[in-house]
Every structure is written in structure tokens, then in C-alpha cells.
Design a protein around this motif. Structure first.
Motif, PDB file in Angstrom:
ATOM      1  N   LEU A 107       0.799  -1.197   0.109  1.00 19.39           N
ATOM      2  CA  LEU A 107       0.003  -0.122   0.022  1.00 19.39           C
ATOM      3  C   LEU A 107       0.715   1.180  -0.185  1.00 19.39           C
ATOM      4  CD1 LEU A 107      -2.710   1.412   0.184  1.00 19.39           C
ATOM      5  CD2 LEU A 107      -2.634   1.133   2.744  1.00 19.39           C
ATOM      6  N   GLY A 108       1.835   1.216   0.822  1.00 18.00           N
ATOM      7  CA  GLY A 108       2.937   2.442   0.720  1.00 18.00           C
ATOM      8  C   GLY A 108       3.642   2.717  -0.523  1.00 18.00           C
ATOM      9  N   ILE A 109       4.037   1.542  -1.169  1.00 16.63           N
ATOM     10  CA  ILE A 109       4.627   1.672  -2.502  1.00 16.63           C
ATOM     11  C   ILE A 109       3.607   2.120  -3.554  1.00 16.63           C
ATOM     12  CG2 ILE A 109       5.698   0.513  -4.418  1.00 16.63           C
ATOM     13  CD1 ILE A 109       7.017  -1.371  -2.231  1.00 16.63           C
ATOM     14  N   ALA A 110       2.280   1.743  -3.555  1.00 19.16           N
ATOM     15  CA  ALA A 110       1.302   2.245  -4.378  1.00 19.16           C
ATOM     16  C   ALA A 110       0.816   3.637  -4.240  1.00 19.16           C
ATOM     17  CB  ALA A 110      -0.113   1.458  -4.313  1.00 19.16           C
ATOM     18  N   LEU A 111       0.962   4.040  -2.781  1.00 21.47           N
ATOM     19  CA  LEU A 111       0.828   5.503  -2.622  1.00 21.47           C
ATOM     20  C   LEU A 111       1.732   6.384  -3.301  1.00 21.47           C
ATOM     21  CD1 LEU A 111      -0.868   5.235   0.893  1.00 21.47           C
ATOM     22  CD2 LEU A 111      -2.016   5.830  -1.229  1.00 21.47           C
ATOM     23  N   LEU A 112       3.066   5.852  -3.026  1.00 18.30           N
ATOM     24  CA  LEU A 112       4.092   6.628  -3.405  1.00 18.30           C
ATOM     25  C   LEU A 112       4.096   6.849  -4.803  1.00 18.30           C
ATOM     26  CD1 LEU A 112       6.847   5.402  -1.288  1.00 18.30           C
ATOM     27  CD2 LEU A 112       6.208   7.708  -1.108  1.00 18.30           C
ATOM     28  N   ILE A 113       3.892   5.740  -5.809  1.00 29.67           N
ATOM     29  CA  ILE A 113       3.762   5.718  -7.166  1.00 29.67           C
ATOM     30  C   ILE A 113       2.770   6.806  -7.526  1.00 29.67           C
ATOM     31  CG2 ILE A 113       3.219   4.453  -9.192  1.00 29.67           C
ATOM     32  CD1 ILE A 113       4.791   2.000  -7.915  1.00 29.67           C
ATOM     33  N   ALA A 114       1.379   6.833  -6.863  1.00 27.03           N
ATOM     34  CA  ALA A 114       0.432   7.603  -7.298  1.00 27.03           C
ATOM     35  C   ALA A 114       0.679   9.168  -6.901  1.00 27.03           C
ATOM     36  CB  ALA A 114      -0.900   7.276  -6.224  1.00 27.03           C
ATOM     37  N   GLY A 115       1.258   9.512  -6.007  1.00 34.38           N
ATOM     38  CA  GLY A 115       1.789  10.691  -5.635  1.00 34.38           C
ATOM     39  C   GLY A 115       2.823  11.193  -6.557  1.00 34.38           C
ATOM     40  N   ALA A 116       3.732  10.292  -7.075  1.00 32.87           N
ATOM     41  CA  ALA A 116       4.831  10.820  -7.975  1.00 32.87           C
ATOM     42  C   ALA A 116       4.030  11.032  -9.514  1.00 32.87           C
ATOM     43  CB  ALA A 116       5.863   9.628  -8.154  1.00 32.87           C
ATOM     44  N   LEU A 145       2.157  14.392  -8.922  1.00 34.94           N
ATOM     45  CA  LEU A 145       3.223  15.553  -9.025  1.00 34.94           C
ATOM     46  C   LEU A 145       3.794  15.664 -10.561  1.00 34.94           C
ATOM     47  CD1 LEU A 145       5.371  14.984  -5.800  1.00 34.94           C
ATOM     48  CD2 LEU A 145       3.801  17.059  -6.563  1.00 34.94           C
ATOM     49  N   HIS A 146       3.971  14.735 -11.185  1.00 32.74           N
ATOM     50  CA  HIS A 146       4.336  14.812 -12.872  1.00 32.74           C
ATOM     51  C   HIS A 146       3.240  15.401 -13.429  1.00 32.74           C
ATOM     52  CE1 HIS A 146       6.720  13.816 -16.271  1.00 32.74           C
ATOM     53  NE2 HIS A 146       5.744  13.308 -16.579  1.00 32.74           N
ATOM     54  N   ALA A 147       2.208  14.979 -13.451  1.00 38.61           N
ATOM     55  CA  ALA A 147       1.138  15.473 -14.418  1.00 38.61           C
ATOM     56  C   ALA A 147       0.974  17.033 -13.867  1.00 38.61           C
ATOM     57  CB  ALA A 147      -0.156  14.884 -14.000  1.00 38.61           C
ATOM     58  N   ASN A 148       1.047  17.522 -12.691  1.00 33.31           N
ATOM     59  CA  ASN A 148       0.892  18.449 -12.098  1.00 33.31           C
ATOM     60  C   ASN A 148       1.851  19.598 -12.728  1.00 33.31           C
ATOM     61  OD1 ASN A 148      -0.460  20.985 -10.998  1.00 33.31           O
ATOM     62  ND2 ASN A 148       0.404  20.568  -9.111  1.00 33.31           N
ATOM     63  N   ARG A 149       3.269  19.138 -12.569  1.00 36.50           N
ATOM     64  CA  ARG A 149       4.135  19.850 -13.328  1.00 36.50           C
ATOM     65  C   ARG A 149       4.065  20.150 -14.591  1.00 36.50           C
ATOM     66  NH1 ARG A 149       9.223  16.976  -9.992  1.00 36.50           N
ATOM     67  NH2 ARG A 149       8.762  18.283  -7.967  1.00 36.50           N
ATOM     68  N   ARG A 150       3.906  19.110 -15.309  1.00 33.57           N
ATOM     69  CA  ARG A 150       3.441  19.197 -16.835  1.00 33.57           C
ATOM     70  C   ARG A 150       2.603  20.065 -17.115  1.00 33.57           C
ATOM     71  NH1 ARG A 150       2.722  13.891 -20.161  1.00 33.57           N
ATOM     72  NH2 ARG A 150       4.915  13.581 -19.829  1.00 33.57           N
TER      73      ARG A 150
END
Length: 53
Positions: A29-38, A41-46
Motif C-alpha cells: 500500500l505504501g509503495i502504491a501511494l508513493l507511485i500515485a503521488g509521483a 506531481l508529474h502531471a501537475n508539473r507538466r
């Protein structure tokens, strides 16, 4: 009477073990949340970079 496990580095892990929770699920669950957050962030920066030009 039931005593809730104390928090902390050692107590937190023992608390998960006492409750019968599988630690592997918490790690996944922690890994999935980290990937979702990344990805968010990437979509927001783009989006912000495109609006600046």
C-alpha cells in the motif's frame, strides 16, 4: 482488559503484528501511494509548464 500497543518504531511494528495485519500489505500500500503521488506531481508539473508558455 485489552491494552492498545504503544506507538514508536518498535511498538508500531509490534502493534501491526498484534492486530494480525499482514505487513506485506502495508508495504504494498505504501509503495502504491508513493507511485500515485509521483504520478500526480508529474502531471501537475507538466500542466503548469504548458500554461507558462
Amino acid at each position: 482488559m485489552y491494552k492498545a500497543p504503544s506507538g514508536g518504531a518498535v511498538g508500531g511494528g509490534a502493534g501491526l503484528a498484534v492486530t494480525g495485519a499482514d505487513v506485506g500489505w502495508w508495504i504494498a500500500l505504501g509503495i502504491a501511494l508513493l507511485i500515485a503521488g509521483a504520478l500526480l506531481l508529474h502531471a501537475n508539473r507538466r500542466r503548469r509548464d504548458e500554461s507558462a508558455t
